[in-house]
Design a protein around this motif. Structure first.
Motif, PDB file in Angstrom:
ATOM      1  N   SER A  22       0.642  -1.275   0.018  1.00  0.00           N
ATOM      2  CA  SER A  22       0.012   0.065   0.054  1.00  0.00           C
ATOM      3  C   SER A  22       0.901   1.039  -0.045  1.00  0.00           C
ATOM      4  CB  SER A  22      -0.963  -0.087   1.209  1.00  0.00           C
ATOM      5  OG  SER A  22      -0.242  -0.011   2.360  1.00  0.00           O
ATOM      6  N   LEU A  23       2.075   1.389   0.691  1.00  0.00           N
ATOM      7  CA  LEU A  23       2.800   2.645   0.780  1.00  0.00           C
ATOM      8  C   LEU A  23       3.620   2.472  -0.745  1.00  0.00           C
ATOM      9  CD1 LEU A  23       4.332   4.792   2.277  1.00  0.00           C
ATOM     10  CD2 LEU A  23       5.965   2.984   3.178  1.00  0.00           C
ATOM     11  N   PHE A  24       4.028   1.590  -1.025  1.00  0.00           N
ATOM     12  CA  PHE A  24       4.731   1.591  -2.581  1.00  0.00           C
ATOM     13  C   PHE A  24       3.663   2.287  -3.455  1.00  0.00           C
ATOM     14  CE2 PHE A  24       8.415  -1.206  -1.095  1.00  0.00           C
ATOM     15  CZ  PHE A  24       9.044  -0.192  -1.253  1.00  0.00           C
ATOM     16  N   LYS A  77       7.079  -0.632   9.568  1.00  0.00           N
ATOM     17  CA  LYS A  77       7.210   0.961   9.787  1.00  0.00           C
ATOM     18  C   LYS A  77       8.311   1.212   9.616  1.00  0.00           C
ATOM     19  CE  LYS A  77       2.584   1.678  10.141  1.00  0.00           C
ATOM     20  NZ  LYS A  77       1.935   2.413   9.228  1.00  0.00           N
ATOM     21  N   GLN A  78       9.346   0.754  10.160  1.00  0.00           N
ATOM     22  CA  GLN A  78      10.809   1.485   9.951  1.00  0.00           C
ATOM     23  C   GLN A  78      11.286   1.245   8.579  1.00  0.00           C
ATOM     24  OE1 GLN A  78      14.039  -1.141  11.287  1.00  0.00           O
ATOM     25  NE2 GLN A  78      15.377   0.539  11.825  1.00  0.00           N
ATOM     26  N   VAL A  79      11.303   0.059   7.683  1.00  0.00           N
ATOM     27  CA  VAL A  79      11.344   0.148   6.488  1.00  0.00           C
ATOM     28  C   VAL A  79      10.545   1.258   5.738  1.00  0.00           C
ATOM     29  CG1 VAL A  79      11.187  -1.300   4.316  1.00  0.00           C
ATOM     30  CG2 VAL A  79      12.115  -2.167   6.602  1.00  0.00           C
ATOM     31  N   GLY A  80       9.262   1.270   5.788  1.00  0.00           N
ATOM     32  CA  GLY A  80       8.667   2.265   5.506  1.00  0.00           C
ATOM     33  C   GLY A  80       8.988   3.740   5.402  1.00  0.00           C
ATOM     34  N   GLU A  81       9.418   3.972   6.723  1.00  0.00           N
ATOM     35  CA  GLU A  81      10.028   5.374   6.988  1.00  0.00           C
ATOM     36  C   GLU A  81      11.245   5.538   6.113  1.00  0.00           C
ATOM     37  OE1 GLU A  81      11.169   6.134  11.125  1.00  0.00           O
ATOM     38  OE2 GLU A  81       9.200   5.906  11.744  1.00  0.00           O
ATOM     39  N   ARG A  82      12.258   4.625   5.917  1.00  0.00           N
ATOM     40  CA  ARG A  82      13.477   4.594   4.890  1.00  0.00           C
ATOM     41  C   ARG A  82      12.841   5.049   3.755  1.00  0.00           C
ATOM     42  NH1 ARG A  82      15.226   6.795   7.924  1.00  0.00           N
ATOM     43  NH2 ARG A  82      16.724   7.107   6.515  1.00  0.00           N
ATOM     44  N   TRP A  83      11.887   4.399   3.124  1.00  0.00           N
ATOM     45  CA  TRP A  83      11.272   4.664   1.838  1.00  0.00           C
ATOM     46  C   TRP A  83      10.775   5.809   1.570  1.00  0.00           C
ATOM     47  CZ3 TRP A  83      12.800   2.382  -2.355  1.00  0.00           C
ATOM     48  CH2 TRP A  83      13.309   1.108  -2.459  1.00  0.00           C
ATOM     49  N   GLN A 129       9.648  24.019   6.491  1.00  0.00           N
ATOM     50  CA  GLN A 129       9.698  23.915   8.114  1.00  0.00           C
ATOM     51  C   GLN A 129       9.874  22.422   8.350  1.00  0.00           C
ATOM     52  OE1 GLN A 129       6.566  27.158   9.144  1.00  0.00           O
ATOM     53  NE2 GLN A 129       6.514  25.493  10.654  1.00  0.00           N
ATOM     54  N   LEU A 130       9.771  21.390   7.622  1.00  0.00           N
ATOM     55  CA  LEU A 130       9.913  20.008   7.952  1.00  0.00           C
ATOM     56  C   LEU A 130      11.484  19.559   7.892  1.00  0.00           C
ATOM     57  CD1 LEU A 130       6.431  18.553   6.485  1.00  0.00           C
ATOM     58  CD2 LEU A 130       6.925  19.543   8.543  1.00  0.00           C
ATOM     59  N   SER A 131      12.068  19.318   8.864  1.00  0.00           N
ATOM     60  CA  SER A 131      13.480  18.847   8.954  1.00  0.00           C
ATOM     61  C   SER A 131      13.561  17.197   8.952  1.00  0.00           C
ATOM     62  CB  SER A 131      14.439  19.276   9.914  1.00  0.00           C
ATOM     63  OG  SER A 131      13.693  18.971  11.122  1.00  0.00           O
ATOM     64  N   ILE A 132      12.350  16.610   9.136  1.00  0.00           N
ATOM     65  CA  ILE A 132      12.340  15.142   8.905  1.00  0.00           C
ATOM     66  C   ILE A 132      11.417  14.839   8.092  1.00  0.00           C
ATOM     67  CG2 ILE A 132      11.561  12.872  10.556  1.00  0.00           C
ATOM     68  CD1 ILE A 132      13.858  14.685  11.666  1.00  0.00           C
ATOM     69  N   ARG A 133      11.894  13.755   7.135  1.00  0.00           N
ATOM     70  CA  ARG A 133      11.104  13.220   5.906  1.00  0.00           C
ATOM     71  C   ARG A 133      10.867  11.775   6.101  1.00  0.00           C
ATOM     72  NH1 ARG A 133       7.440  16.289   3.178  1.00  0.00           N
ATOM     73  NH2 ARG A 133       8.273  18.326   2.996  1.00  0.00           N
ATOM     74  N   SER A 134      11.848  11.225   7.093  1.00  0.00           N
ATOM     75  CA  SER A 134      11.221   9.815   7.498  1.00  0.00           C
ATOM     76  C   SER A 134       9.746   9.608   8.473  1.00  0.00           C
ATOM     77  CB  SER A 134      12.087   9.124   8.526  1.00  0.00           C
ATOM     78  OG  SER A 134      12.808   9.940   9.284  1.00  0.00           O
ATOM     79  N   SER A 135       9.989  10.185   9.859  1.00  0.00           N
ATOM     80  CA  SER A 135       9.056  10.204  10.576  1.00  0.00           C
ATOM     81  C   SER A 135       9.141  11.082  11.756  1.00  0.00           C
ATOM     82  CB  SER A 135       8.172   8.878  10.725  1.00  0.00           C
ATOM     83  OG  SER A 135       6.815   8.844  11.261  1.00  0.00           O
ATOM     84  N   TYR A 136       8.237  11.701  12.310  1.00  0.00           N
ATOM     85  CA  TYR A 136       8.676  12.423  13.387  1.00  0.00           C
ATOM     86  C   TYR A 136       8.165  11.669  14.762  1.00  0.00           C
ATOM     87  CZ  TYR A 136       9.479  17.127  11.316  1.00  0.00           C
ATOM     88  OH  TYR A 136       9.911  18.080  10.576  1.00  0.00           O
ATOM     89  N   ASN A 137       8.917  11.737  15.773  1.00  0.00           N
ATOM     90  CA  ASN A 137       8.455  11.372  17.045  1.00  0.00           C
ATOM     91  C   ASN A 137       7.344  12.178  17.634  1.00  0.00           C
ATOM     92  OD1 ASN A 137      10.266   9.083  17.548  1.00  0.00           O
ATOM     93  ND2 ASN A 137      11.202  10.385  19.200  1.00  0.00           N
TER      94      ASN A 137
END
Ligand code: AKB
Length: 316
Positions: A97-99, A147-153, A233-241
């Motif tokens: 679904s993410l891809f 979720k971790q792999v998804g963040e990398r993608w 303004q977004l410095s994170i493009r994997s995922s924010y805590n």
């Protein structure tokens, strides 16, 4: 031109409330709810609804073209507990679904994507308290791995193809409208329902299992805030805590007993305890606070009052 939004997985716990909120902001005609079936009739009957299979690129594309969609919120996923029962199904659903959605953005059919990650990206080797944004991530559940792999993608698609994908690591989400399904943090929703209907609850996590949690209103506000934030303004493009409250089953039980004096809780930890034991107790979300002004409104006290009031009306 008005932004057209598609929510995939709109019948679920978060998808349903996101649908209602986005419709109140953007107008009913601009927010299309979709899911693989009609499992939540309140959502189905609340406005535009399409059957979309998140694992089928063609099915999503058809809907995107039919409604001229600009933005997709991908809320369909198999969560941690169910994922351990069906590892390959969880991998297939969560990754394909993410891809599909990232590839639709890469091909410029859509311009913006929201995809939720989770505290499940963390594992037994992660620091448990005030877990930093950047730290060890060795998840031990299939859900956490996806979720971790998804963040990398997500970060890869942003860096290489300029895809505007935004994400945050949801803690356990507590709400009264739609039940969650298949998660390790689900006890924190069930306990309020059972307090009202049965006056007792058997917790599948031990009394001192502390996990990061959040009330639904805060989760929806955070989701909308990150999507409305200026891209620069977004410095994170994997995922924010993302953080709000941390508590144990005993903490909720104590809070419920302030309203329902004879409420009883017993503890019978099952396989979900092993999952919970690998997750952080609390999260450091200072990067989200700095980048897009994140700050939650609900603590355990305020949330418990709201949950018991709303569920009291629902079951009256
Ligand atoms: C789960 O328990 O699996 C989810 C999550 C923390 O992502 N609620």
């Amino acid at each position: 031109m008005t932004e057209k939004i598609l929510i995939i997985g709109a019948c679920g716990q978060i998808g349903s409330e996101l649908t209602y909120k986005l419709r109140s902001i953007h107008g009913d005609d601009n927010v299309i709810a979709s899911d693989i079936n009609y499992s939540n009739l309140e959502v189905v009957n609340s406005g535009l609804f399409e059957i979309v299979d998140a694992q089928d690129y063609g099915s999503i594309l058809l809907c995107v073209e039919k409604h001229n969609i600009d933005t997709i919120y991908l809320m369909a996923a198999m969560l941690s507990a169910t994922g351990e029962k069906y590892p390959m199904k969880a991998w297939d659903l969560n990754m394909s679904s993410l891809f599909h959605v990232l590839n639709l953005a890469k091909a410029k059919f859509i311009s913006k994507v929201f995809w939720p990650s989770s505290i499940a990206v963390y594992g037994p080797t992660t620091p448990k308290d005030h877990t930093p944004q950047h730290t060890i991530m060795e998840p031990s559940t299939v859900y956490g791995i996806t979720k971790q792999v998804g963040e990398r993608w997500c970060e890869y698609y942003f860096d290489k193809y300029g895809v505007d994908v935004r994400s945050m690591r949801y803690p356990g989400i507590i709400s009264w409208k739609t039940l969650p399904g298949g998660g390790t943090t689900d006890y924190a929703v069930e306990i309020y329902h059972k307090a009202i209907t049965d006056g007792q609850y058997e917790s599948f996590l031990s009394e001192d299992t502390e996990l990061p949690m959040m009330f639904m209103d805060d989760a929806i506000d955070a989701t909308i805030q990150i999507m409305e934030a200026p891209a620069e303004q977004l410095s994170i493009r994997s995922s924010y805590n993302l953080a709000a409250i941390s508590f144990t089953p005993k903490d909720i039980a104590d809070e419920i007993q302030k309203y329902i004096k004879d409420f009883k809780i017993t503890y019978k930890p099952d396989f979900r305890q092993d999952i919970a034991d690998t997750w952080p107790r609390s999260i450091d979300d200072s990067v989200a606070q700095t980048d897009w002004n994140w700050s939650p409104k609900f603590d355990l006290k305020k949330m418990s009052k709201e949950m018991l009031t709303q569920l009291g009306k629902k079951y009256a």
